[in-house]
Write a protein that holds these residues in place. Structure first.
Motif, PDB file in Angstrom:
ATOM      1  N   ALA A  67     -64.470  92.797  32.843  1.00 40.09           N
ATOM      2  CA  ALA A  67     -65.814  93.391  32.836  1.00 40.09           C
ATOM      3  C   ALA A  67     -65.815  94.664  31.998  1.00 40.09           C
ATOM      4  O   ALA A  67     -66.752  94.899  31.234  1.00 40.09           O
ATOM      5  N   ARG A  68     -64.785  95.481  32.123  1.00 39.62           N
ATOM      6  CA  ARG A  68     -64.734  96.734  31.365  1.00 39.62           C
ATOM      7  C   ARG A  68     -64.650  96.470  29.864  1.00 39.62           C
ATOM      8  O   ARG A  68     -65.273  97.166  29.069  1.00 39.62           O
ATOM      9  N   LEU A  69     -63.910  95.465  29.472  1.00 40.59           N
ATOM     10  CA  LEU A  69     -63.786  95.143  28.050  1.00 40.59           C
ATOM     11  C   LEU A  69     -65.097  94.580  27.505  1.00 40.59           C
ATOM     12  O   LEU A  69     -65.518  94.935  26.403  1.00 40.59           O
ATOM     13  N   VAL A  70     -65.758  93.736  28.277  1.00 42.42           N
ATOM     14  CA  VAL A  70     -67.059  93.195  27.869  1.00 42.42           C
ATOM     15  C   VAL A  70     -68.068  94.331  27.741  1.00 42.42           C
ATOM     16  O   VAL A  70     -68.810  94.416  26.761  1.00 42.42           O
ATOM     17  N   LEU A  71     -68.091  95.226  28.722  1.00 41.69           N
ATOM     18  CA  LEU A  71     -69.017  96.360  28.686  1.00 41.69           C
ATOM     19  C   LEU A  71     -68.703  97.285  27.506  1.00 41.69           C
ATOM     20  O   LEU A  71     -69.616  97.778  26.844  1.00 41.69           O
ATOM     21  N   ALA A  72     -67.432  97.522  27.238  1.00 45.49           N
ATOM     22  CA  ALA A  72     -67.045  98.361  26.102  1.00 45.49           C
ATOM     23  C   ALA A  72     -67.574  97.753  24.799  1.00 45.49           C
ATOM     24  O   ALA A  72     -68.135  98.460  23.961  1.00 45.49           O
ATOM     25  N   HIS A  73     -67.409  96.451  24.652  1.00 46.75           N
ATOM     26  CA  HIS A  73     -67.880  95.776  23.436  1.00 46.75           C
ATOM     27  C   HIS A  73     -69.388  95.937  23.278  1.00 46.75           C
ATOM     28  O   HIS A  73     -69.872  96.321  22.206  1.00 46.75           O
ATOM     29  N   HIS A  74     -70.132  95.634  24.328  1.00 43.67           N
ATOM     30  CA  HIS A  74     -71.588  95.674  24.208  1.00 43.67           C
ATOM     31  C   HIS A  74     -72.111  97.098  24.015  1.00 43.67           C
ATOM     32  O   HIS A  74     -73.035  97.316  23.231  1.00 43.67           O
ATOM     33  N   TRP A  75     -71.527  98.080  24.702  1.00 43.38           N
ATOM     34  CA  TRP A  75     -71.976  99.466  24.487  1.00 43.38           C
ATOM     35  C   TRP A  75     -71.612  99.946  23.089  1.00 43.38           C
ATOM     36  O   TRP A  75     -72.363 100.683  22.454  1.00 43.38           O
ATOM     37  N   GLY A  94     -66.120 105.366  27.261  1.00 43.41           N
ATOM     38  CA  GLY A  94     -65.614 105.341  28.638  1.00 43.41           C
ATOM     39  C   GLY A  94     -65.101 103.971  29.040  1.00 43.41           C
ATOM     40  O   GLY A  94     -64.013 103.848  29.614  1.00 43.41           O
ATOM     41  N   TYR A  95     -65.865 102.935  28.745  1.00 44.37           N
ATOM     42  CA  TYR A  95     -65.412 101.588  29.084  1.00 44.37           C
ATOM     43  C   TYR A  95     -64.214 101.174  28.240  1.00 44.37           C
ATOM     44  O   TYR A  95     -63.311 100.485  28.721  1.00 44.37           O
ATOM     45  N   MET A  96     -64.173 101.594  26.976  1.00 50.26           N
ATOM     46  CA  MET A  96     -63.036 101.286  26.117  1.00 50.26           C
ATOM     47  C   MET A  96     -61.772 101.964  26.664  1.00 50.26           C
ATOM     48  O   MET A  96     -60.700 101.352  26.727  1.00 50.26           O
ATOM     49  N   HIS A  97     -61.907 103.216  27.091  1.00 46.39           N
ATOM     50  CA  HIS A  97     -60.779 103.955  27.668  1.00 46.39           C
ATOM     51  C   HIS A  97     -60.334 103.293  28.967  1.00 46.39           C
ATOM     52  O   HIS A  97     -59.139 103.140  29.229  1.00 46.39           O
ATOM     53  N   SER A  98     -61.283 102.881  29.781  1.00 42.57           N
ATOM     54  CA  SER A  98     -60.968 102.216  31.038  1.00 42.57           C
ATOM     55  C   SER A  98     -60.244 100.888  30.794  1.00 42.57           C
ATOM     56  O   SER A  98     -59.276 100.554  31.491  1.00 42.57           O
ATOM     57  N   ALA A  99     -60.693 100.138  29.800  1.00 38.92           N
ATOM     58  CA  ALA A  99     -60.024  98.881  29.446  1.00 38.92           C
ATOM     59  C   ALA A  99     -58.603  99.165  28.947  1.00 38.92           C
ATOM     60  O   ALA A  99     -57.670  98.405  29.231  1.00 38.92           O
ATOM     61  N   ALA A 100     -58.432 100.264  28.220  1.00 35.82           N
ATOM     62  CA  ALA A 100     -57.098 100.651  27.744  1.00 35.82           C
ATOM     63  C   ALA A 100     -56.170 100.966  28.911  1.00 35.82           C
ATOM     64  O   ALA A 100     -54.999 100.573  28.906  1.00 35.82           O
ATOM     65  N   LYS A 101     -56.689 101.660  29.912  1.00 27.69           N
ATOM     66  CA  LYS A 101     -55.872 101.983  31.087  1.00 27.69           C
ATOM     67  C   LYS A 101     -55.472 100.702  31.828  1.00 27.69           C
ATOM     68  O   LYS A 101     -54.364 100.595  32.346  1.00 27.69           O
ATOM     69  N   THR A 102     -56.369  99.713  31.840  1.00 29.59           N
ATOM     70  CA  THR A 102     -56.049  98.421  32.452  1.00 29.59           C
ATOM     71  C   THR A 102     -54.939  97.736  31.669  1.00 29.59           C
ATOM     72  O   THR A 102     -53.992  97.204  32.250  1.00 29.59           O
ATOM     73  N   ALA A 103     -55.042  97.751  30.343  1.00 25.26           N
ATOM     74  CA  ALA A 103     -54.007  97.145  29.499  1.00 25.26           C
ATOM     75  C   ALA A 103     -52.667  97.845  29.726  1.00 25.26           C
ATOM     76  O   ALA A 103     -51.622  97.184  29.822  1.00 25.26           O
ATOM     77  N   GLU A 104     -52.707  99.158  29.840  1.00 25.60           N
ATOM     78  CA  GLU A 104     -51.474  99.911  30.116  1.00 25.60           C
ATOM     79  C   GLU A 104     -50.882  99.488  31.453  1.00 25.60           C
ATOM     80  O   GLU A 104     -49.663  99.335  31.586  1.00 25.60           O
TER      81      GLU A 104
END
Length: 165
Positions: A67-75, A94-104
């Protein structure tokens, strides 16, 4: 006629729970969604992405990594590079950073670095409205860079060009 956003909002208001925008992402016809999106003018595409992002924010469980990656893309796509709004830029970053933390968190360090770099690039479009706007941008960017530093050392090693940048 008040512009693309008003047009889309008028259509969206007429849409019931299982039709229109909400149903479009359920369509499984290959290429249909992409063809529709590409046919829209750029200004309409940004509005389209903003509406989709707002819909997903309300509909999805934001704790889900996808969801965070999808939201990052659309925003990110909703951000008008010529007239960016602070809200859209901060949402995308913010969503891109959150997706990055998930990937980490799942040891996808290179992907995490890439997402954090994209987040920093998005922040370059943040409007600097006065001293507060500039401080906000710098603080958000510093947080992302602080999170990215140990990943860069892990992936590229100390003394590498990437870890020194």
């Amino acid at each position: 006629h008040m512009g693309p956003e008003a047009d889309f909002k008028a259509v969206a208001e007429k849409v019931e729970s299982d039709t229109g925008l909400r149903a479009l992402y359920k369509i499984v016809v290959p290429g249909l969604l992409e063809s529709t999106r590409e046919a829209l003018l750029k200004s309409y595409q940004r509005v389209w992405h903003k509406l989709v992002a707002e819909y997903y924010e309300a509909a999805l469980d934001n704790s889900e990594s996808t969801a965070r990656l999808v939201l990052a893309h659309h925003w990110e796509q909703a951000t008008d590079r010529m007239r960016p709004t602070q809200d859209a830029v901060l949402q995308a970053a913010g969503y891109m950073h959150s997706a990055a933390k998930t990937a980490e968190g799942v040891s996808m360090m290179s992907d995490a670095i890439s997402l954090m770099q994209r987040s920093c690039r998005i922040l370059q479009h943040l409007p600097h409205e006065g001293k507060e706007g500039q401080e906000l941008c710098e603080n958000v960017k510093l947080q992302i860079l602080a999170d990215m530093a140990p990943l860069t050392l892990t992936v590229y090693g100390p003394g590498s060009t990437e870890s020194m940048a």
